[in-house]
Design a protein around this motif. Structure first.
Motif, PDB file in Angstrom:
ATOM      1  N   ALA A  40       0.831  -1.197   0.000  1.00 33.43           N
ATOM      2  CA  ALA A  40       0.000   0.000   0.000  1.00 33.43           C
ATOM      3  C   ALA A  40       0.867   1.250   0.000  1.00 33.43           C
ATOM      4  O   ALA A  40       1.929   1.285   0.621  1.00 33.43           O
ATOM      5  CB  ALA A  40      -0.928   0.002   1.211  1.00 33.43           C
ATOM      6  N   GLU A  41       0.414   2.270  -0.690  1.00 32.27           N
ATOM      7  CA  GLU A  41       1.106   3.564  -0.719  1.00 32.27           C
ATOM      8  C   GLU A  41       0.486   4.482   0.334  1.00 32.27           C
ATOM      9  O   GLU A  41      -0.717   4.711   0.333  1.00 32.27           O
ATOM     10  CB  GLU A  41       0.970   4.201  -2.106  1.00 32.27           C
ATOM     11  CG  GLU A  41       1.672   5.539  -2.228  1.00 32.27           C
ATOM     12  CD  GLU A  41       1.454   6.196  -3.581  1.00 32.27           C
ATOM     13  OE1 GLU A  41       2.048   7.261  -3.819  1.00 32.27           O
ATOM     14  OE2 GLU A  41       0.669   5.644  -4.387  1.00 32.27           O
ATOM     15  N   VAL A  42       1.300   4.965   1.253  1.00 36.08           N
ATOM     16  CA  VAL A  42       0.841   5.924   2.257  1.00 36.08           C
ATOM     17  C   VAL A  42       1.055   7.321   1.691  1.00 36.08           C
ATOM     18  O   VAL A  42       2.179   7.690   1.336  1.00 36.08           O
ATOM     19  CB  VAL A  42       1.604   5.749   3.587  1.00 36.08           C
ATOM     20  CG1 VAL A  42       1.133   6.782   4.609  1.00 36.08           C
ATOM     21  CG2 VAL A  42       1.401   4.337   4.131  1.00 36.08           C
ATOM     22  N   LEU A  43      -0.005   8.109   1.608  1.00 33.00           N
ATOM     23  CA  LEU A  43       0.041   9.405   0.924  1.00 33.00           C
ATOM     24  C   LEU A  43       0.179  10.544   1.931  1.00 33.00           C
ATOM     25  O   LEU A  43      -0.803  10.998   2.512  1.00 33.00           O
ATOM     26  CB  LEU A  43      -1.236   9.598   0.093  1.00 33.00           C
ATOM     27  CG  LEU A  43      -1.539   8.489  -0.922  1.00 33.00           C
ATOM     28  CD1 LEU A  43      -2.894   8.714  -1.562  1.00 33.00           C
ATOM     29  CD2 LEU A  43      -0.448   8.427  -1.987  1.00 33.00           C
ATOM     30  N   PRO A  44       1.403  11.033   2.171  1.00 31.05           N
ATOM     31  CA  PRO A  44       1.607  12.056   3.196  1.00 31.05           C
ATOM     32  C   PRO A  44       1.054  13.424   2.820  1.00 31.05           C
ATOM     33  O   PRO A  44       0.858  14.272   3.677  1.00 31.05           O
ATOM     34  CB  PRO A  44       3.139  12.100   3.331  1.00 31.05           C
ATOM     35  CG  PRO A  44       3.646  11.665   1.996  1.00 31.05           C
ATOM     36  CD  PRO A  44       2.666  10.626   1.511  1.00 31.05           C
ATOM     37  N   GLN A  45       0.782  13.638   1.524  1.00 33.09           N
ATOM     38  CA  GLN A  45       0.349  14.971   1.109  1.00 33.09           C
ATOM     39  C   GLN A  45      -1.137  15.210   1.314  1.00 33.09           C
ATOM     40  O   GLN A  45      -1.616  16.325   1.134  1.00 33.09           O
ATOM     41  CB  GLN A  45       0.704  15.212  -0.373  1.00 33.09           C
ATOM     42  CG  GLN A  45      -0.086  14.371  -1.377  1.00 33.09           C
ATOM     43  CD  GLN A  45       0.584  13.051  -1.692  1.00 33.09           C
ATOM     44  OE1 GLN A  45       1.203  12.453  -0.831  1.00 33.09           O
ATOM     45  NE2 GLN A  45       0.451  12.612  -2.935  1.00 33.09           N
ATOM     46  N   TRP A  46      -1.888  14.173   1.707  1.00 33.09           N
ATOM     47  CA  TRP A  46      -3.323  14.320   1.872  1.00 33.09           C
ATOM     48  C   TRP A  46      -3.677  14.529   3.340  1.00 33.09           C
ATOM     49  O   TRP A  46      -3.075  13.955   4.222  1.00 33.09           O
ATOM     50  CB  TRP A  46      -4.058  13.088   1.334  1.00 33.09           C
ATOM     51  CG  TRP A  46      -3.932  12.939  -0.152  1.00 33.09           C
ATOM     52  CD1 TRP A  46      -2.955  12.264  -0.829  1.00 33.09           C
ATOM     53  CD2 TRP A  46      -4.782  13.514  -1.139  1.00 33.09           C
ATOM     54  NE1 TRP A  46      -3.159  12.368  -2.176  1.00 33.09           N
ATOM     55  CE2 TRP A  46      -4.274  13.136  -2.406  1.00 33.09           C
ATOM     56  CE3 TRP A  46      -5.922  14.311  -1.080  1.00 33.09           C
ATOM     57  CZ2 TRP A  46      -4.870  13.525  -3.603  1.00 33.09           C
ATOM     58  CZ3 TRP A  46      -6.519  14.695  -2.277  1.00 33.09           C
ATOM     59  CH2 TRP A  46      -5.998  14.307  -3.519  1.00 33.09           C
ATOM     60  N   ARG A  47      -4.700  15.333   3.591  1.00 24.90           N
ATOM     61  CA  ARG A  47      -5.208  15.578   4.926  1.00 24.90           C
ATOM     62  C   ARG A  47      -6.717  15.364   4.932  1.00 24.90           C
ATOM     63  O   ARG A  47      -7.401  15.697   3.959  1.00 24.90           O
ATOM     64  CB  ARG A  47      -4.893  17.009   5.394  1.00 24.90           C
ATOM     65  CG  ARG A  47      -3.407  17.295   5.546  1.00 24.90           C
ATOM     66  CD  ARG A  47      -2.804  16.512   6.714  1.00 24.90           C
ATOM     67  NE  ARG A  47      -1.402  16.844   6.928  1.00 24.90           N
ATOM     68  CZ  ARG A  47      -0.381  16.207   6.361  1.00 24.90           C
ATOM     69  NH1 ARG A  47      -0.612  15.201   5.526  1.00 24.90           N
ATOM     70  NH2 ARG A  47       0.860  16.567   6.612  1.00 24.90           N
TER      71      ARG A  47
END
Length: 228
Positions: free
Chosen positions: A206-213
């Protein structure tokens, strides 16, 4: 068709490994007391009990309407049950008429697991089954992909049964259904301090998307938009 796993071969008991048998099935309204307790434990683990207000009544009325909606086309809860004996496949436990066939498996334990809550989380299906965890998901949609998807709101395994791959089993069940239904993706959130979970999800691919809130309207702020 899936077949129940075979029991461990007989032999020298001192050399046999402990085995726990698993079943992932659709929840129904009889599971609500256990679901309510699991959600509360999850809130405690995430240090968010101040946000916990669900009741057994609210869960029953919102998650289990009559007649039931097709799984993965609406709010869907998967229940993970355990037994120290092979779990027989019976007509009473077959949810295939609802569109999901229970998934049976087995886990070889490195050591004996002591579950002090086994009686509290006894399965309503009986037969000595114990509920170890749950997953809540529902459909979403990707406009960029032009495809439906599945969003996993909650995934939780009780403390005694963690780090045995049970969370992965439940996520894999959802991913399998998503692939079968032609969905474009499966998504979920993870708390930024939960490094163990982040590493686990990365390990699954899985890709963890740090740019999303996450943005959220709730309570009084949401009520402001009510139309009289």
């Amino acid at each position: 068709p899936r077949r129940p796993p075979a029991p461990a071969a007989a032999g020298d008991p001192s050399k046999e490994q402990a085995v726990v048998f698993t079943r992932i099935r659709l929840a129904d309204r009889f599971d609500v007391p256990n679901i309510h307790r699991l959600i509360h434990q999850m809130a405690e683990f995430e240090l968010l009990t101040n946000l916990f207000s669900a009741t057994e009544s609210s869960l029953t009325s919102t998650l289990f309407p009559s007649p039931p909606l097709p799984p993965f086309r609406s709010f869907t809860i998967l229940i993970l049950e355990l037994s120290h004996s092979p779990i027989p496949k019976s007509a009473d436990d077959d949810d295939s008429n609802l569109g999901f066939r229970p998934i049976l498996g087995r886990i070889v334990l490195k050591s004996t697991v002591v579950d002090p809550e086994s009686s509290t989380f006894a399965s309503p299906r009986g037969n000595g089954l114990v509920v170890a965890g749950f997953l809540l998901c529902f459909p979403n949609y990707s406009s960029f992909m032009g495809l439906p998807g599945i969003y996993v709101e909650d995934i939780f395994v009780r403390e005694a049964w963690r780090r045995l791959g049970m969370g992965k089993m439940m996520l894999a069940a959802v991913a399998g259904e998503a692939a079968r239904l032609g969905c474009g993706r499966v998504e979920w959130c993870v708390l930024d301090w939960n490094e163990n979970a982040i590493a686990f999800y990365n390990g699954m691919g899985a890709e963890v998307l740090p740019q999303w809130r996450i943005c959220r309207l709730t309570g009084e702020e949401l009520s402001k938009f009510a139309v009289d």
